[in-house]
Design a protein around this motif. Structure first.
Motif, PDB file in Angstrom:
ATOM      1  N   ALA A   1      28.441  15.149 -45.771  1.00 15.71           N
ATOM      2  CA  ALA A   1      29.362  14.097 -45.298  1.00 15.71           C
ATOM      3  C   ALA A   1      28.635  12.807 -45.088  1.00 15.71           C
ATOM      4  N   ILE A   2      27.322  12.943 -44.513  1.00 15.79           N
ATOM      5  CA  ILE A   2      26.381  11.844 -44.482  1.00 15.79           C
ATOM      6  C   ILE A   2      25.715  11.262 -45.749  1.00 15.79           C
ATOM      7  N   GLY A   3      24.970  11.942 -46.257  1.00 13.36           N
ATOM      8  CA  GLY A   3      24.552  11.884 -47.671  1.00 13.36           C
ATOM      9  C   GLY A   3      23.707  10.411 -47.935  1.00 13.36           C
ATOM     10  N   THR A   4      23.848  10.029 -49.080  1.00 14.94           N
ATOM     11  CA  THR A   4      23.304   8.644 -49.355  1.00 14.94           C
ATOM     12  C   THR A   4      23.902   7.592 -48.597  1.00 14.94           C
ATOM     13  N   ALA A   5      25.304   7.865 -48.304  1.00 10.93           N
ATOM     14  CA  ALA A   5      25.782   6.441 -47.868  1.00 10.93           C
ATOM     15  C   ALA A   5      25.465   6.564 -46.217  1.00 10.93           C
ATOM     16  N   GLY A   6      25.566   7.956 -45.664  1.00 11.18           N
ATOM     17  CA  GLY A   6      25.355   7.736 -44.063  1.00 11.18           C
ATOM     18  C   GLY A   6      23.817   7.380 -43.962  1.00 11.18           C
TER      19      GLY A   6
ATOM     20  N   LEU B   1      32.437  13.524 -38.722  1.00 16.13           N
ATOM     21  CA  LEU B   1      32.380  13.520 -39.917  1.00 16.13           C
ATOM     22  C   LEU B   1      33.435  14.272 -40.605  1.00 16.13           C
ATOM     23  N   GLU B   2      34.115  15.149 -40.094  1.00 15.55           N
ATOM     24  CA  GLU B   2      35.171  15.943 -40.788  1.00 15.55           C
ATOM     25  C   GLU B   2      36.292  14.650 -41.005  1.00 15.55           C
ATOM     26  N   MET B   3      36.355  13.826 -39.949  1.00 15.57           N
ATOM     27  CA  MET B   3      37.550  12.942 -40.309  1.00 15.57           C
ATOM     28  C   MET B   3      37.053  11.683 -41.450  1.00 15.57           C
ATOM     29  N   LEU B   4      35.768  11.367 -41.553  1.00 14.89           N
ATOM     30  CA  LEU B   4      35.599  10.410 -42.569  1.00 14.89           C
ATOM     31  C   LEU B   4      35.010  11.059 -44.052  1.00 14.89           C
ATOM     32  N   SER B   5      35.443  12.324 -43.965  1.00 16.78           N
ATOM     33  CA  SER B   5      34.965  12.998 -45.365  1.00 16.78           C
ATOM     34  C   SER B   5      35.970  13.942 -45.995  1.00 16.78           C
TER      35      SER B   5
ATOM     36  N   ALA C   1      20.853  12.581 -36.342  1.00 15.64           N
ATOM     37  CA  ALA C   1      21.125  13.721 -35.645  1.00 15.64           C
ATOM     38  C   ALA C   1      21.358  13.340 -34.102  1.00 15.64           C
ATOM     39  N   ARG C   2      20.704  12.326 -33.698  1.00 21.21           N
ATOM     40  CA  ARG C   2      20.957  11.782 -32.353  1.00 21.21           C
ATOM     41  C   ARG C   2      22.008  10.759 -31.974  1.00 21.21           C
ATOM     42  N   ASP C   3      22.205  10.083 -33.065  1.00 21.17           N
ATOM     43  CA  ASP C   3      23.166   8.855 -32.646  1.00 21.17           C
ATOM     44  C   ASP C   3      24.593   8.865 -33.293  1.00 21.17           C
ATOM     45  N   LEU C   4      24.720   9.745 -34.337  1.00 20.65           N
ATOM     46  CA  LEU C   4      26.055   9.862 -35.023  1.00 20.65           C
ATOM     47  C   LEU C   4      27.150  10.821 -34.308  1.00 20.65           C
ATOM     48  N   ASP C   5      28.156  10.546 -34.113  1.00 16.68           N
ATOM     49  CA  ASP C   5      29.075  11.482 -33.555  1.00 16.68           C
ATOM     50  C   ASP C   5      29.620  12.719 -34.433  1.00 16.68           C
ATOM     51  N   ALA C   6      29.078  13.755 -34.551  1.00 20.97           N
ATOM     52  CA  ALA C   6      29.303  14.673 -35.571  1.00 20.97           C
ATOM     53  C   ALA C   6      30.567  15.038 -35.733  1.00 20.97           C
TER      54      ALA C   6
END
Length: 327
Positions: free
Chosen positions: A124-129, A293-297, A285-290
């Motif tokens: 969900a992060i991948g290259t874009a994130g 991730l479900e909402m944006l993918s 891992a520290r700064d992204l609200d995991a």
């Protein structure tokens, strides 16, 4: 043999097909991976549809991202059973990529899956994130802090933009998104944007210098959009440029740079050095609200990837597209 998407170019033309692939297609590498998930990025869509000169070696398996389990390793850094993440390094362009059940890569291209993320979250992060995180790090490196003012994110409903809005909001910045899809305004605001502007406001030829507004910006569009962003930056503002969805041209002037001291920071996620790569994944891992991730993918199967590639190029896809290689 293993299943995957194979792009071929010969006397019969350019074509992408889902088929059984011989392992001989895989190039040299010291780590063999059983791929669990890949993604569909803009570059992958160009490769699959043939609408951009992305693939430079044939036959080619597209897919610039992957996460999977090590099946065989001649690299001391990895052992059988390790879960690893890959982004960039020309994979899917000059080296077979992740849209297949198996990949063979160089160990120095890989990153151990951070314990904070599941395999699906990593994709969900991948290259874009990862690119979005590099952009945020560039803004920070040049002294752009939350109290300096608003941060503009173009293409805010796309993969890079979605993660960038989420990251910046979590870090305390006031974020304004730009999108050509008015129907996505609520989605962009749900990620944390305080306001969403119409892309049309940035699509006309830019003035050499315009009213100051932005302390920082992340641009995925290029062309007139990037020129307009630069002309509206505050004194000593910083623009992180990482995309060309609107074109490779940059019809601007030197005015923002010599009159306002604006910095244009180029972001390349493909050949990014390993040290910075590891730092970016640690920061994610520290700064992204995991939880976002479900909402944006959303997830598709490998069998759907070629159809969705066309939809992505038509601007019909929101956020990140995960590809489950098993279906």
């Amino acid at each position: 043999m293993f299943k995957g998407i194979l792009i071929e170019k010969d006397d019969a033309g350019y074509r992408a097909e889902l088929k059984d692939i011989d392992e001989a297609v895989l190039y040299d590498g010291d780590v063999t991976i059983r791929v669990a998930y890949s993604t569909l990025n803009y570059k992958d869509a160009l490769a699959i549809t043939g609408k951009g000169p992305v693939v430079r070696r044939f036959p080619m398996i597209p897919g610039i991202d992957l996460v999977g389990t090590v099946e065989h390793s001649d690299n001391a850094a990895y052992k059988v059973g390790d879960t690893v993440v890959h982004t960039g390094w020309g994979v899917g362009e000059v080296h077979p990529g992740g849209l297949a059940e198996k990949a063979r890569l160089k160990g120095e291209w890989l990153v151990p899956l951070p314990s904070a993320f599941s395999p699906t979250q990593a994709m969900a992060i991948g290259t874009a994130g990862f690119t979005a995180m590099l952009c945020v790090m560039a803004l920070e490196r040049h002294g752009v802090t939350p109290e300096k003012g608003e941060i503009l994110v173009t293409g805010a409903a796309g993969g890079v933009g979605s993660v960038a809005v989420s990251l910046l909001t979590k870090l305390g910045y006031t974020v304004v998104g730009v999108s050509g899809r008015p129907e996505e305004a609520d989605y962009i605001k749900s990620l944390g944007a305080s306001e969403v502007l119409d892309r049309a406001e940035f699509s006309s030829p830019a003035k050499p210098i315009a009213k100051e507004r932005w302390a920082g910006a992340i641009d995925v569009v290029g062309s007139h959009t990037l020129a307009n962003v630069c002309s509206t930056m505050k004194y000593r503002g910083v623009v992180a440029a990482c995309g060309l969805a609107g074109g490779m041209d940059f019809p601007s002037s030197v005015a923002p740079f010599i009159l306002r001291g604006v910095t244009l920071a180029g972001i390349d996620s493909v050949m990014c050095p390993r040290v910075e790569r590891l730092e970016a994944w640690q920061r994610l891992a520290r700064d992204l609200d995991a939880t976002k991730l479900e909402m944006l993918s959303h997830e598709i199967g490998l069998t759907e990837a070629m159809q969705v590639a066309g939809e992505l190029l038509e601007g019909k896809v929101r956020g990140r597209v995960l590809v489950d290689i098993s279906r």
